[in-house]
Enzyme design. Structure first.
Site, PDB file in Angstrom:
ATOM      1  NE  ARG A   1      -2.331   1.549   3.619  1.00  0.00           N
ATOM      2  CZ  ARG A   1      -2.275   2.819   4.047  1.00  0.00           C
ATOM      3  NH1 ARG A   1      -2.718   3.805   3.279  1.00  0.00           N
ATOM      4  NH2 ARG A   1      -1.783   3.112   5.234  1.00  0.00           N
TER       5      ARG A   1
ATOM      6  CD  GLU B   1      -3.381   7.274  10.512  1.00  0.00           C
ATOM      7  OE1 GLU B   1      -2.897   8.351  10.894  1.00  0.00           O
ATOM      8  OE2 GLU B   1      -2.892   6.168  10.819  1.00  0.00           O
TER       9      GLU B   1
ATOM     10  CE1 TYR C   1       1.548   2.448  13.815  1.00  0.00           C
ATOM     11  CE2 TYR C   1      -0.517   3.449  13.175  1.00  0.00           C
ATOM     12  CZ  TYR C   1       0.741   2.989  12.841  1.00  0.00           C
ATOM     13  OH  TYR C   1       1.179   3.053  11.550  1.00  0.00           O
TER      14      TYR C   1
ATOM     15  CD  GLU D   1      -0.572   3.841   8.608  1.00  0.00           C
ATOM     16  OE1 GLU D   1      -0.260   4.215   9.757  1.00  0.00           O
ATOM     17  OE2 GLU D   1      -0.759   4.629   7.675  1.00  0.00           O
TER      18      GLU D   1
END
Ligand code: IFM
Length: 455
Positions: free
Chosen positions: A88, A177, A302, A359
């Site tokens: 990506r 995001e 995350y 991610e």
């Protein structure tokens, strides 16, 4: 409710992903390409931000970054060696349309032809993200995302990309995001274009949502076989203390961070507190323009966020202190795989879409010089990634429809305000020589993809 520490880790070897589960890695244009003033690329808001005094550590910038613009062939070889099924990347709007609209840059178009063809030749599926924060400066001069016309500018840019690459690229993401670049850029002022203003922030939220909807329509009309998605940063927001003001602030923080974009795009409405604030900027038919059917949900995860009240902040919330007991990554972010598991299950329940983790990764901080070599034995990152994969497996077993995972990031790169101090790569980059060296995490990921590593 079991606490994180009570969750048993998966036994090594209990790896249980179907053979069509997609393993990939992610990057973004400004963070890796470099060649900022080469071959006709125009300036972006991040070029401008980096020039502002004191905004980026050491005054670093993306002028050279990983020099991927010239070294993409070598980087594709690395991906091939790792056995990635997909890569990506983001398309650089100012490289393709130097002023954001108007004349097209043929050299920019050619670059992504070379990249996409190289990936396909290597058997790696290209996943293209249209926007990863590098708005052309020429458009910011016209108000950027605070200008309602931005939805049309973005749709025109999407059309250019779809027409040129749609014959080879099937997987498209509109934005990366949404909440992070609008909050940091228009509310906190910690990222480009460094604004802190309520009206500007609310307009940016709404116009970016409109731009997403317009681009989905363009992609569908131009690339009938396209699988279109959007990528959201989703981190559980928890109050940093039981104080009522921290609880209230965190509830608004959560709406801004986690809901302001996927709710209108998928459910057709803004979350309650934002809905009220955004009302003055809404026009008839807007919610239908924003809520267009998409094929997949991209989640970047995350760590949980601990929110607290701060009356000096634009919206009255800010990042609070982390619980003492929570382990932390090399950049101080909490390590809490159960939060990841809960996030994935929560997304399935709320949005009912196939999920791709677009991610997930672990940051370390390294000074310049020989200490950088310590980075190669990055056991903290291996442990974090293994914990994430195990959490993802538990979520899948509990019914979460997770179909792929992209590690952030393939390469150490320009980490926005942290400059080159913070490293998220599984491949080490020596920025003085541009040498790439596999870290322990890259070797572990390669083994995982081959079904040889335990989690
Ligand atoms: O580097 C960033 C990326 O651009 C967006 N998601 C988070 C990463 C690590 O901070």
């Amino acid at each position: 409710m079991p606490r994180p520490a009570d969750k048993p880790p998966l036994a090594a070897g209990s790896f249980d992903f179907p053979s069509d589960f997609l393993w990939g890695a992610s990057t973004s244009a400004y963070q890796i390409e470099g060649a900022a003033a080469e071959d006709g690329r125009g300036p972006s808001i991040w070029d401008s931000f980096c020039k502002m005094k004191g905004r980026v550590n050491h005054g670093h910038n993306g002028d050279v970054a990983c020099d991927h613009y010239h070294r993409y062939g070598e980087d594709i070889e690395l991906m091939k060696d790792l056995g990635l099924g997909a890569y990506r990347f983001s398309l650089s709007w100012p490289r393709l349309l130097p002023a954001g609209k108007g004349p097209v840059n043929p050299a920019g178009l050619d670059f992504y032809d070379r990249l996409i063809d190289g990936l396909l030749d290597a058997g790696i599926e290209p996943w293209a993200t249209l926007y990863h924060w590098d708005l052309p400066q020429g458009l910011d001069d016209l108000g950027g995302w605070t200008n309602r016309d931005s939805a049309g500018w973005f749709a025109d840019y999407a059309l250019l990309c779809a027409k040129r690459y749609g014959d080879r690229v099937r997987r498209w993401a509109t934005f990366n995001e949404f909440s992070v670049f609008t909050l940091f850029g228009y509310a906190f002022g910690w990222g480009a274009p460094s604004v802190s203003d309520r009206a500007a922030h609310l307009k940016a939220i709404h116009h970016v949502n409109l731009a997403h909807g317009a681009a989905v329509d363009v992609l569908r009309a131009t690339v009938p076989r396209a699988l279109v998605g959007a990528i959201h940063s989703v981190q559980p927001c928890r109050p940093a203390s039981p104080a009522p003001e921290d609880i209230a602030a965190t509830s608004l923080f959560n709406e801004h961070w986690n809901l302001a974009f996927p709710d209108p795009q998928i459910l057709g409405h803004y979350p309650p507190q934002i809905a009220q604030a955004i009302e003055p900027y809404l026009q008839a038919g807007d919610m239908a323009r924003i809520c267009r059917p998409i094929d997949w949900f991209g989640v970047n995860h995350y760590a949980p966020i601990y929110g607290k009240a701060d009356p000096d902040m634009l919206w009255g919330f800010v990042f609070g202190a982390l619980p003492e007991t929570l382990p932390r990554s090399g950049v101080g972010w909490p390590v809490d795989p159960v939060a990841f598991e809960e996030t994935l299950s929560g997304l399935t329940d709320r949005y009912h879409l196939p999920i791709y983790v677009t991610e997930n990764g672990y940051g370390t901080q390294s000074a310049d010089g020989p200490r950088e070599r310590d980075e190669l034995d990055d056991r903290g990152r291996v442990a974090y990634l293994a914990g994430s994969v195990a959490a993802m497996q538990r979520a899948r077993q509990a019914g979460a429809d997770v179909r792929g995972y992209f590690v952030w990031s393939l390469l150490d790169n320009f980490e926005w305000g942290a400059g080159y101090d913070d490293r998220f790569g599984i491949v080490f980059v020596d920025f003085a020589t541009q040498e790439r060296i596999l870290k322990a995490s890259a070797r572990w990921y390669r083994d995982l993809i081959r079904g040889k590593a335990g989690i």
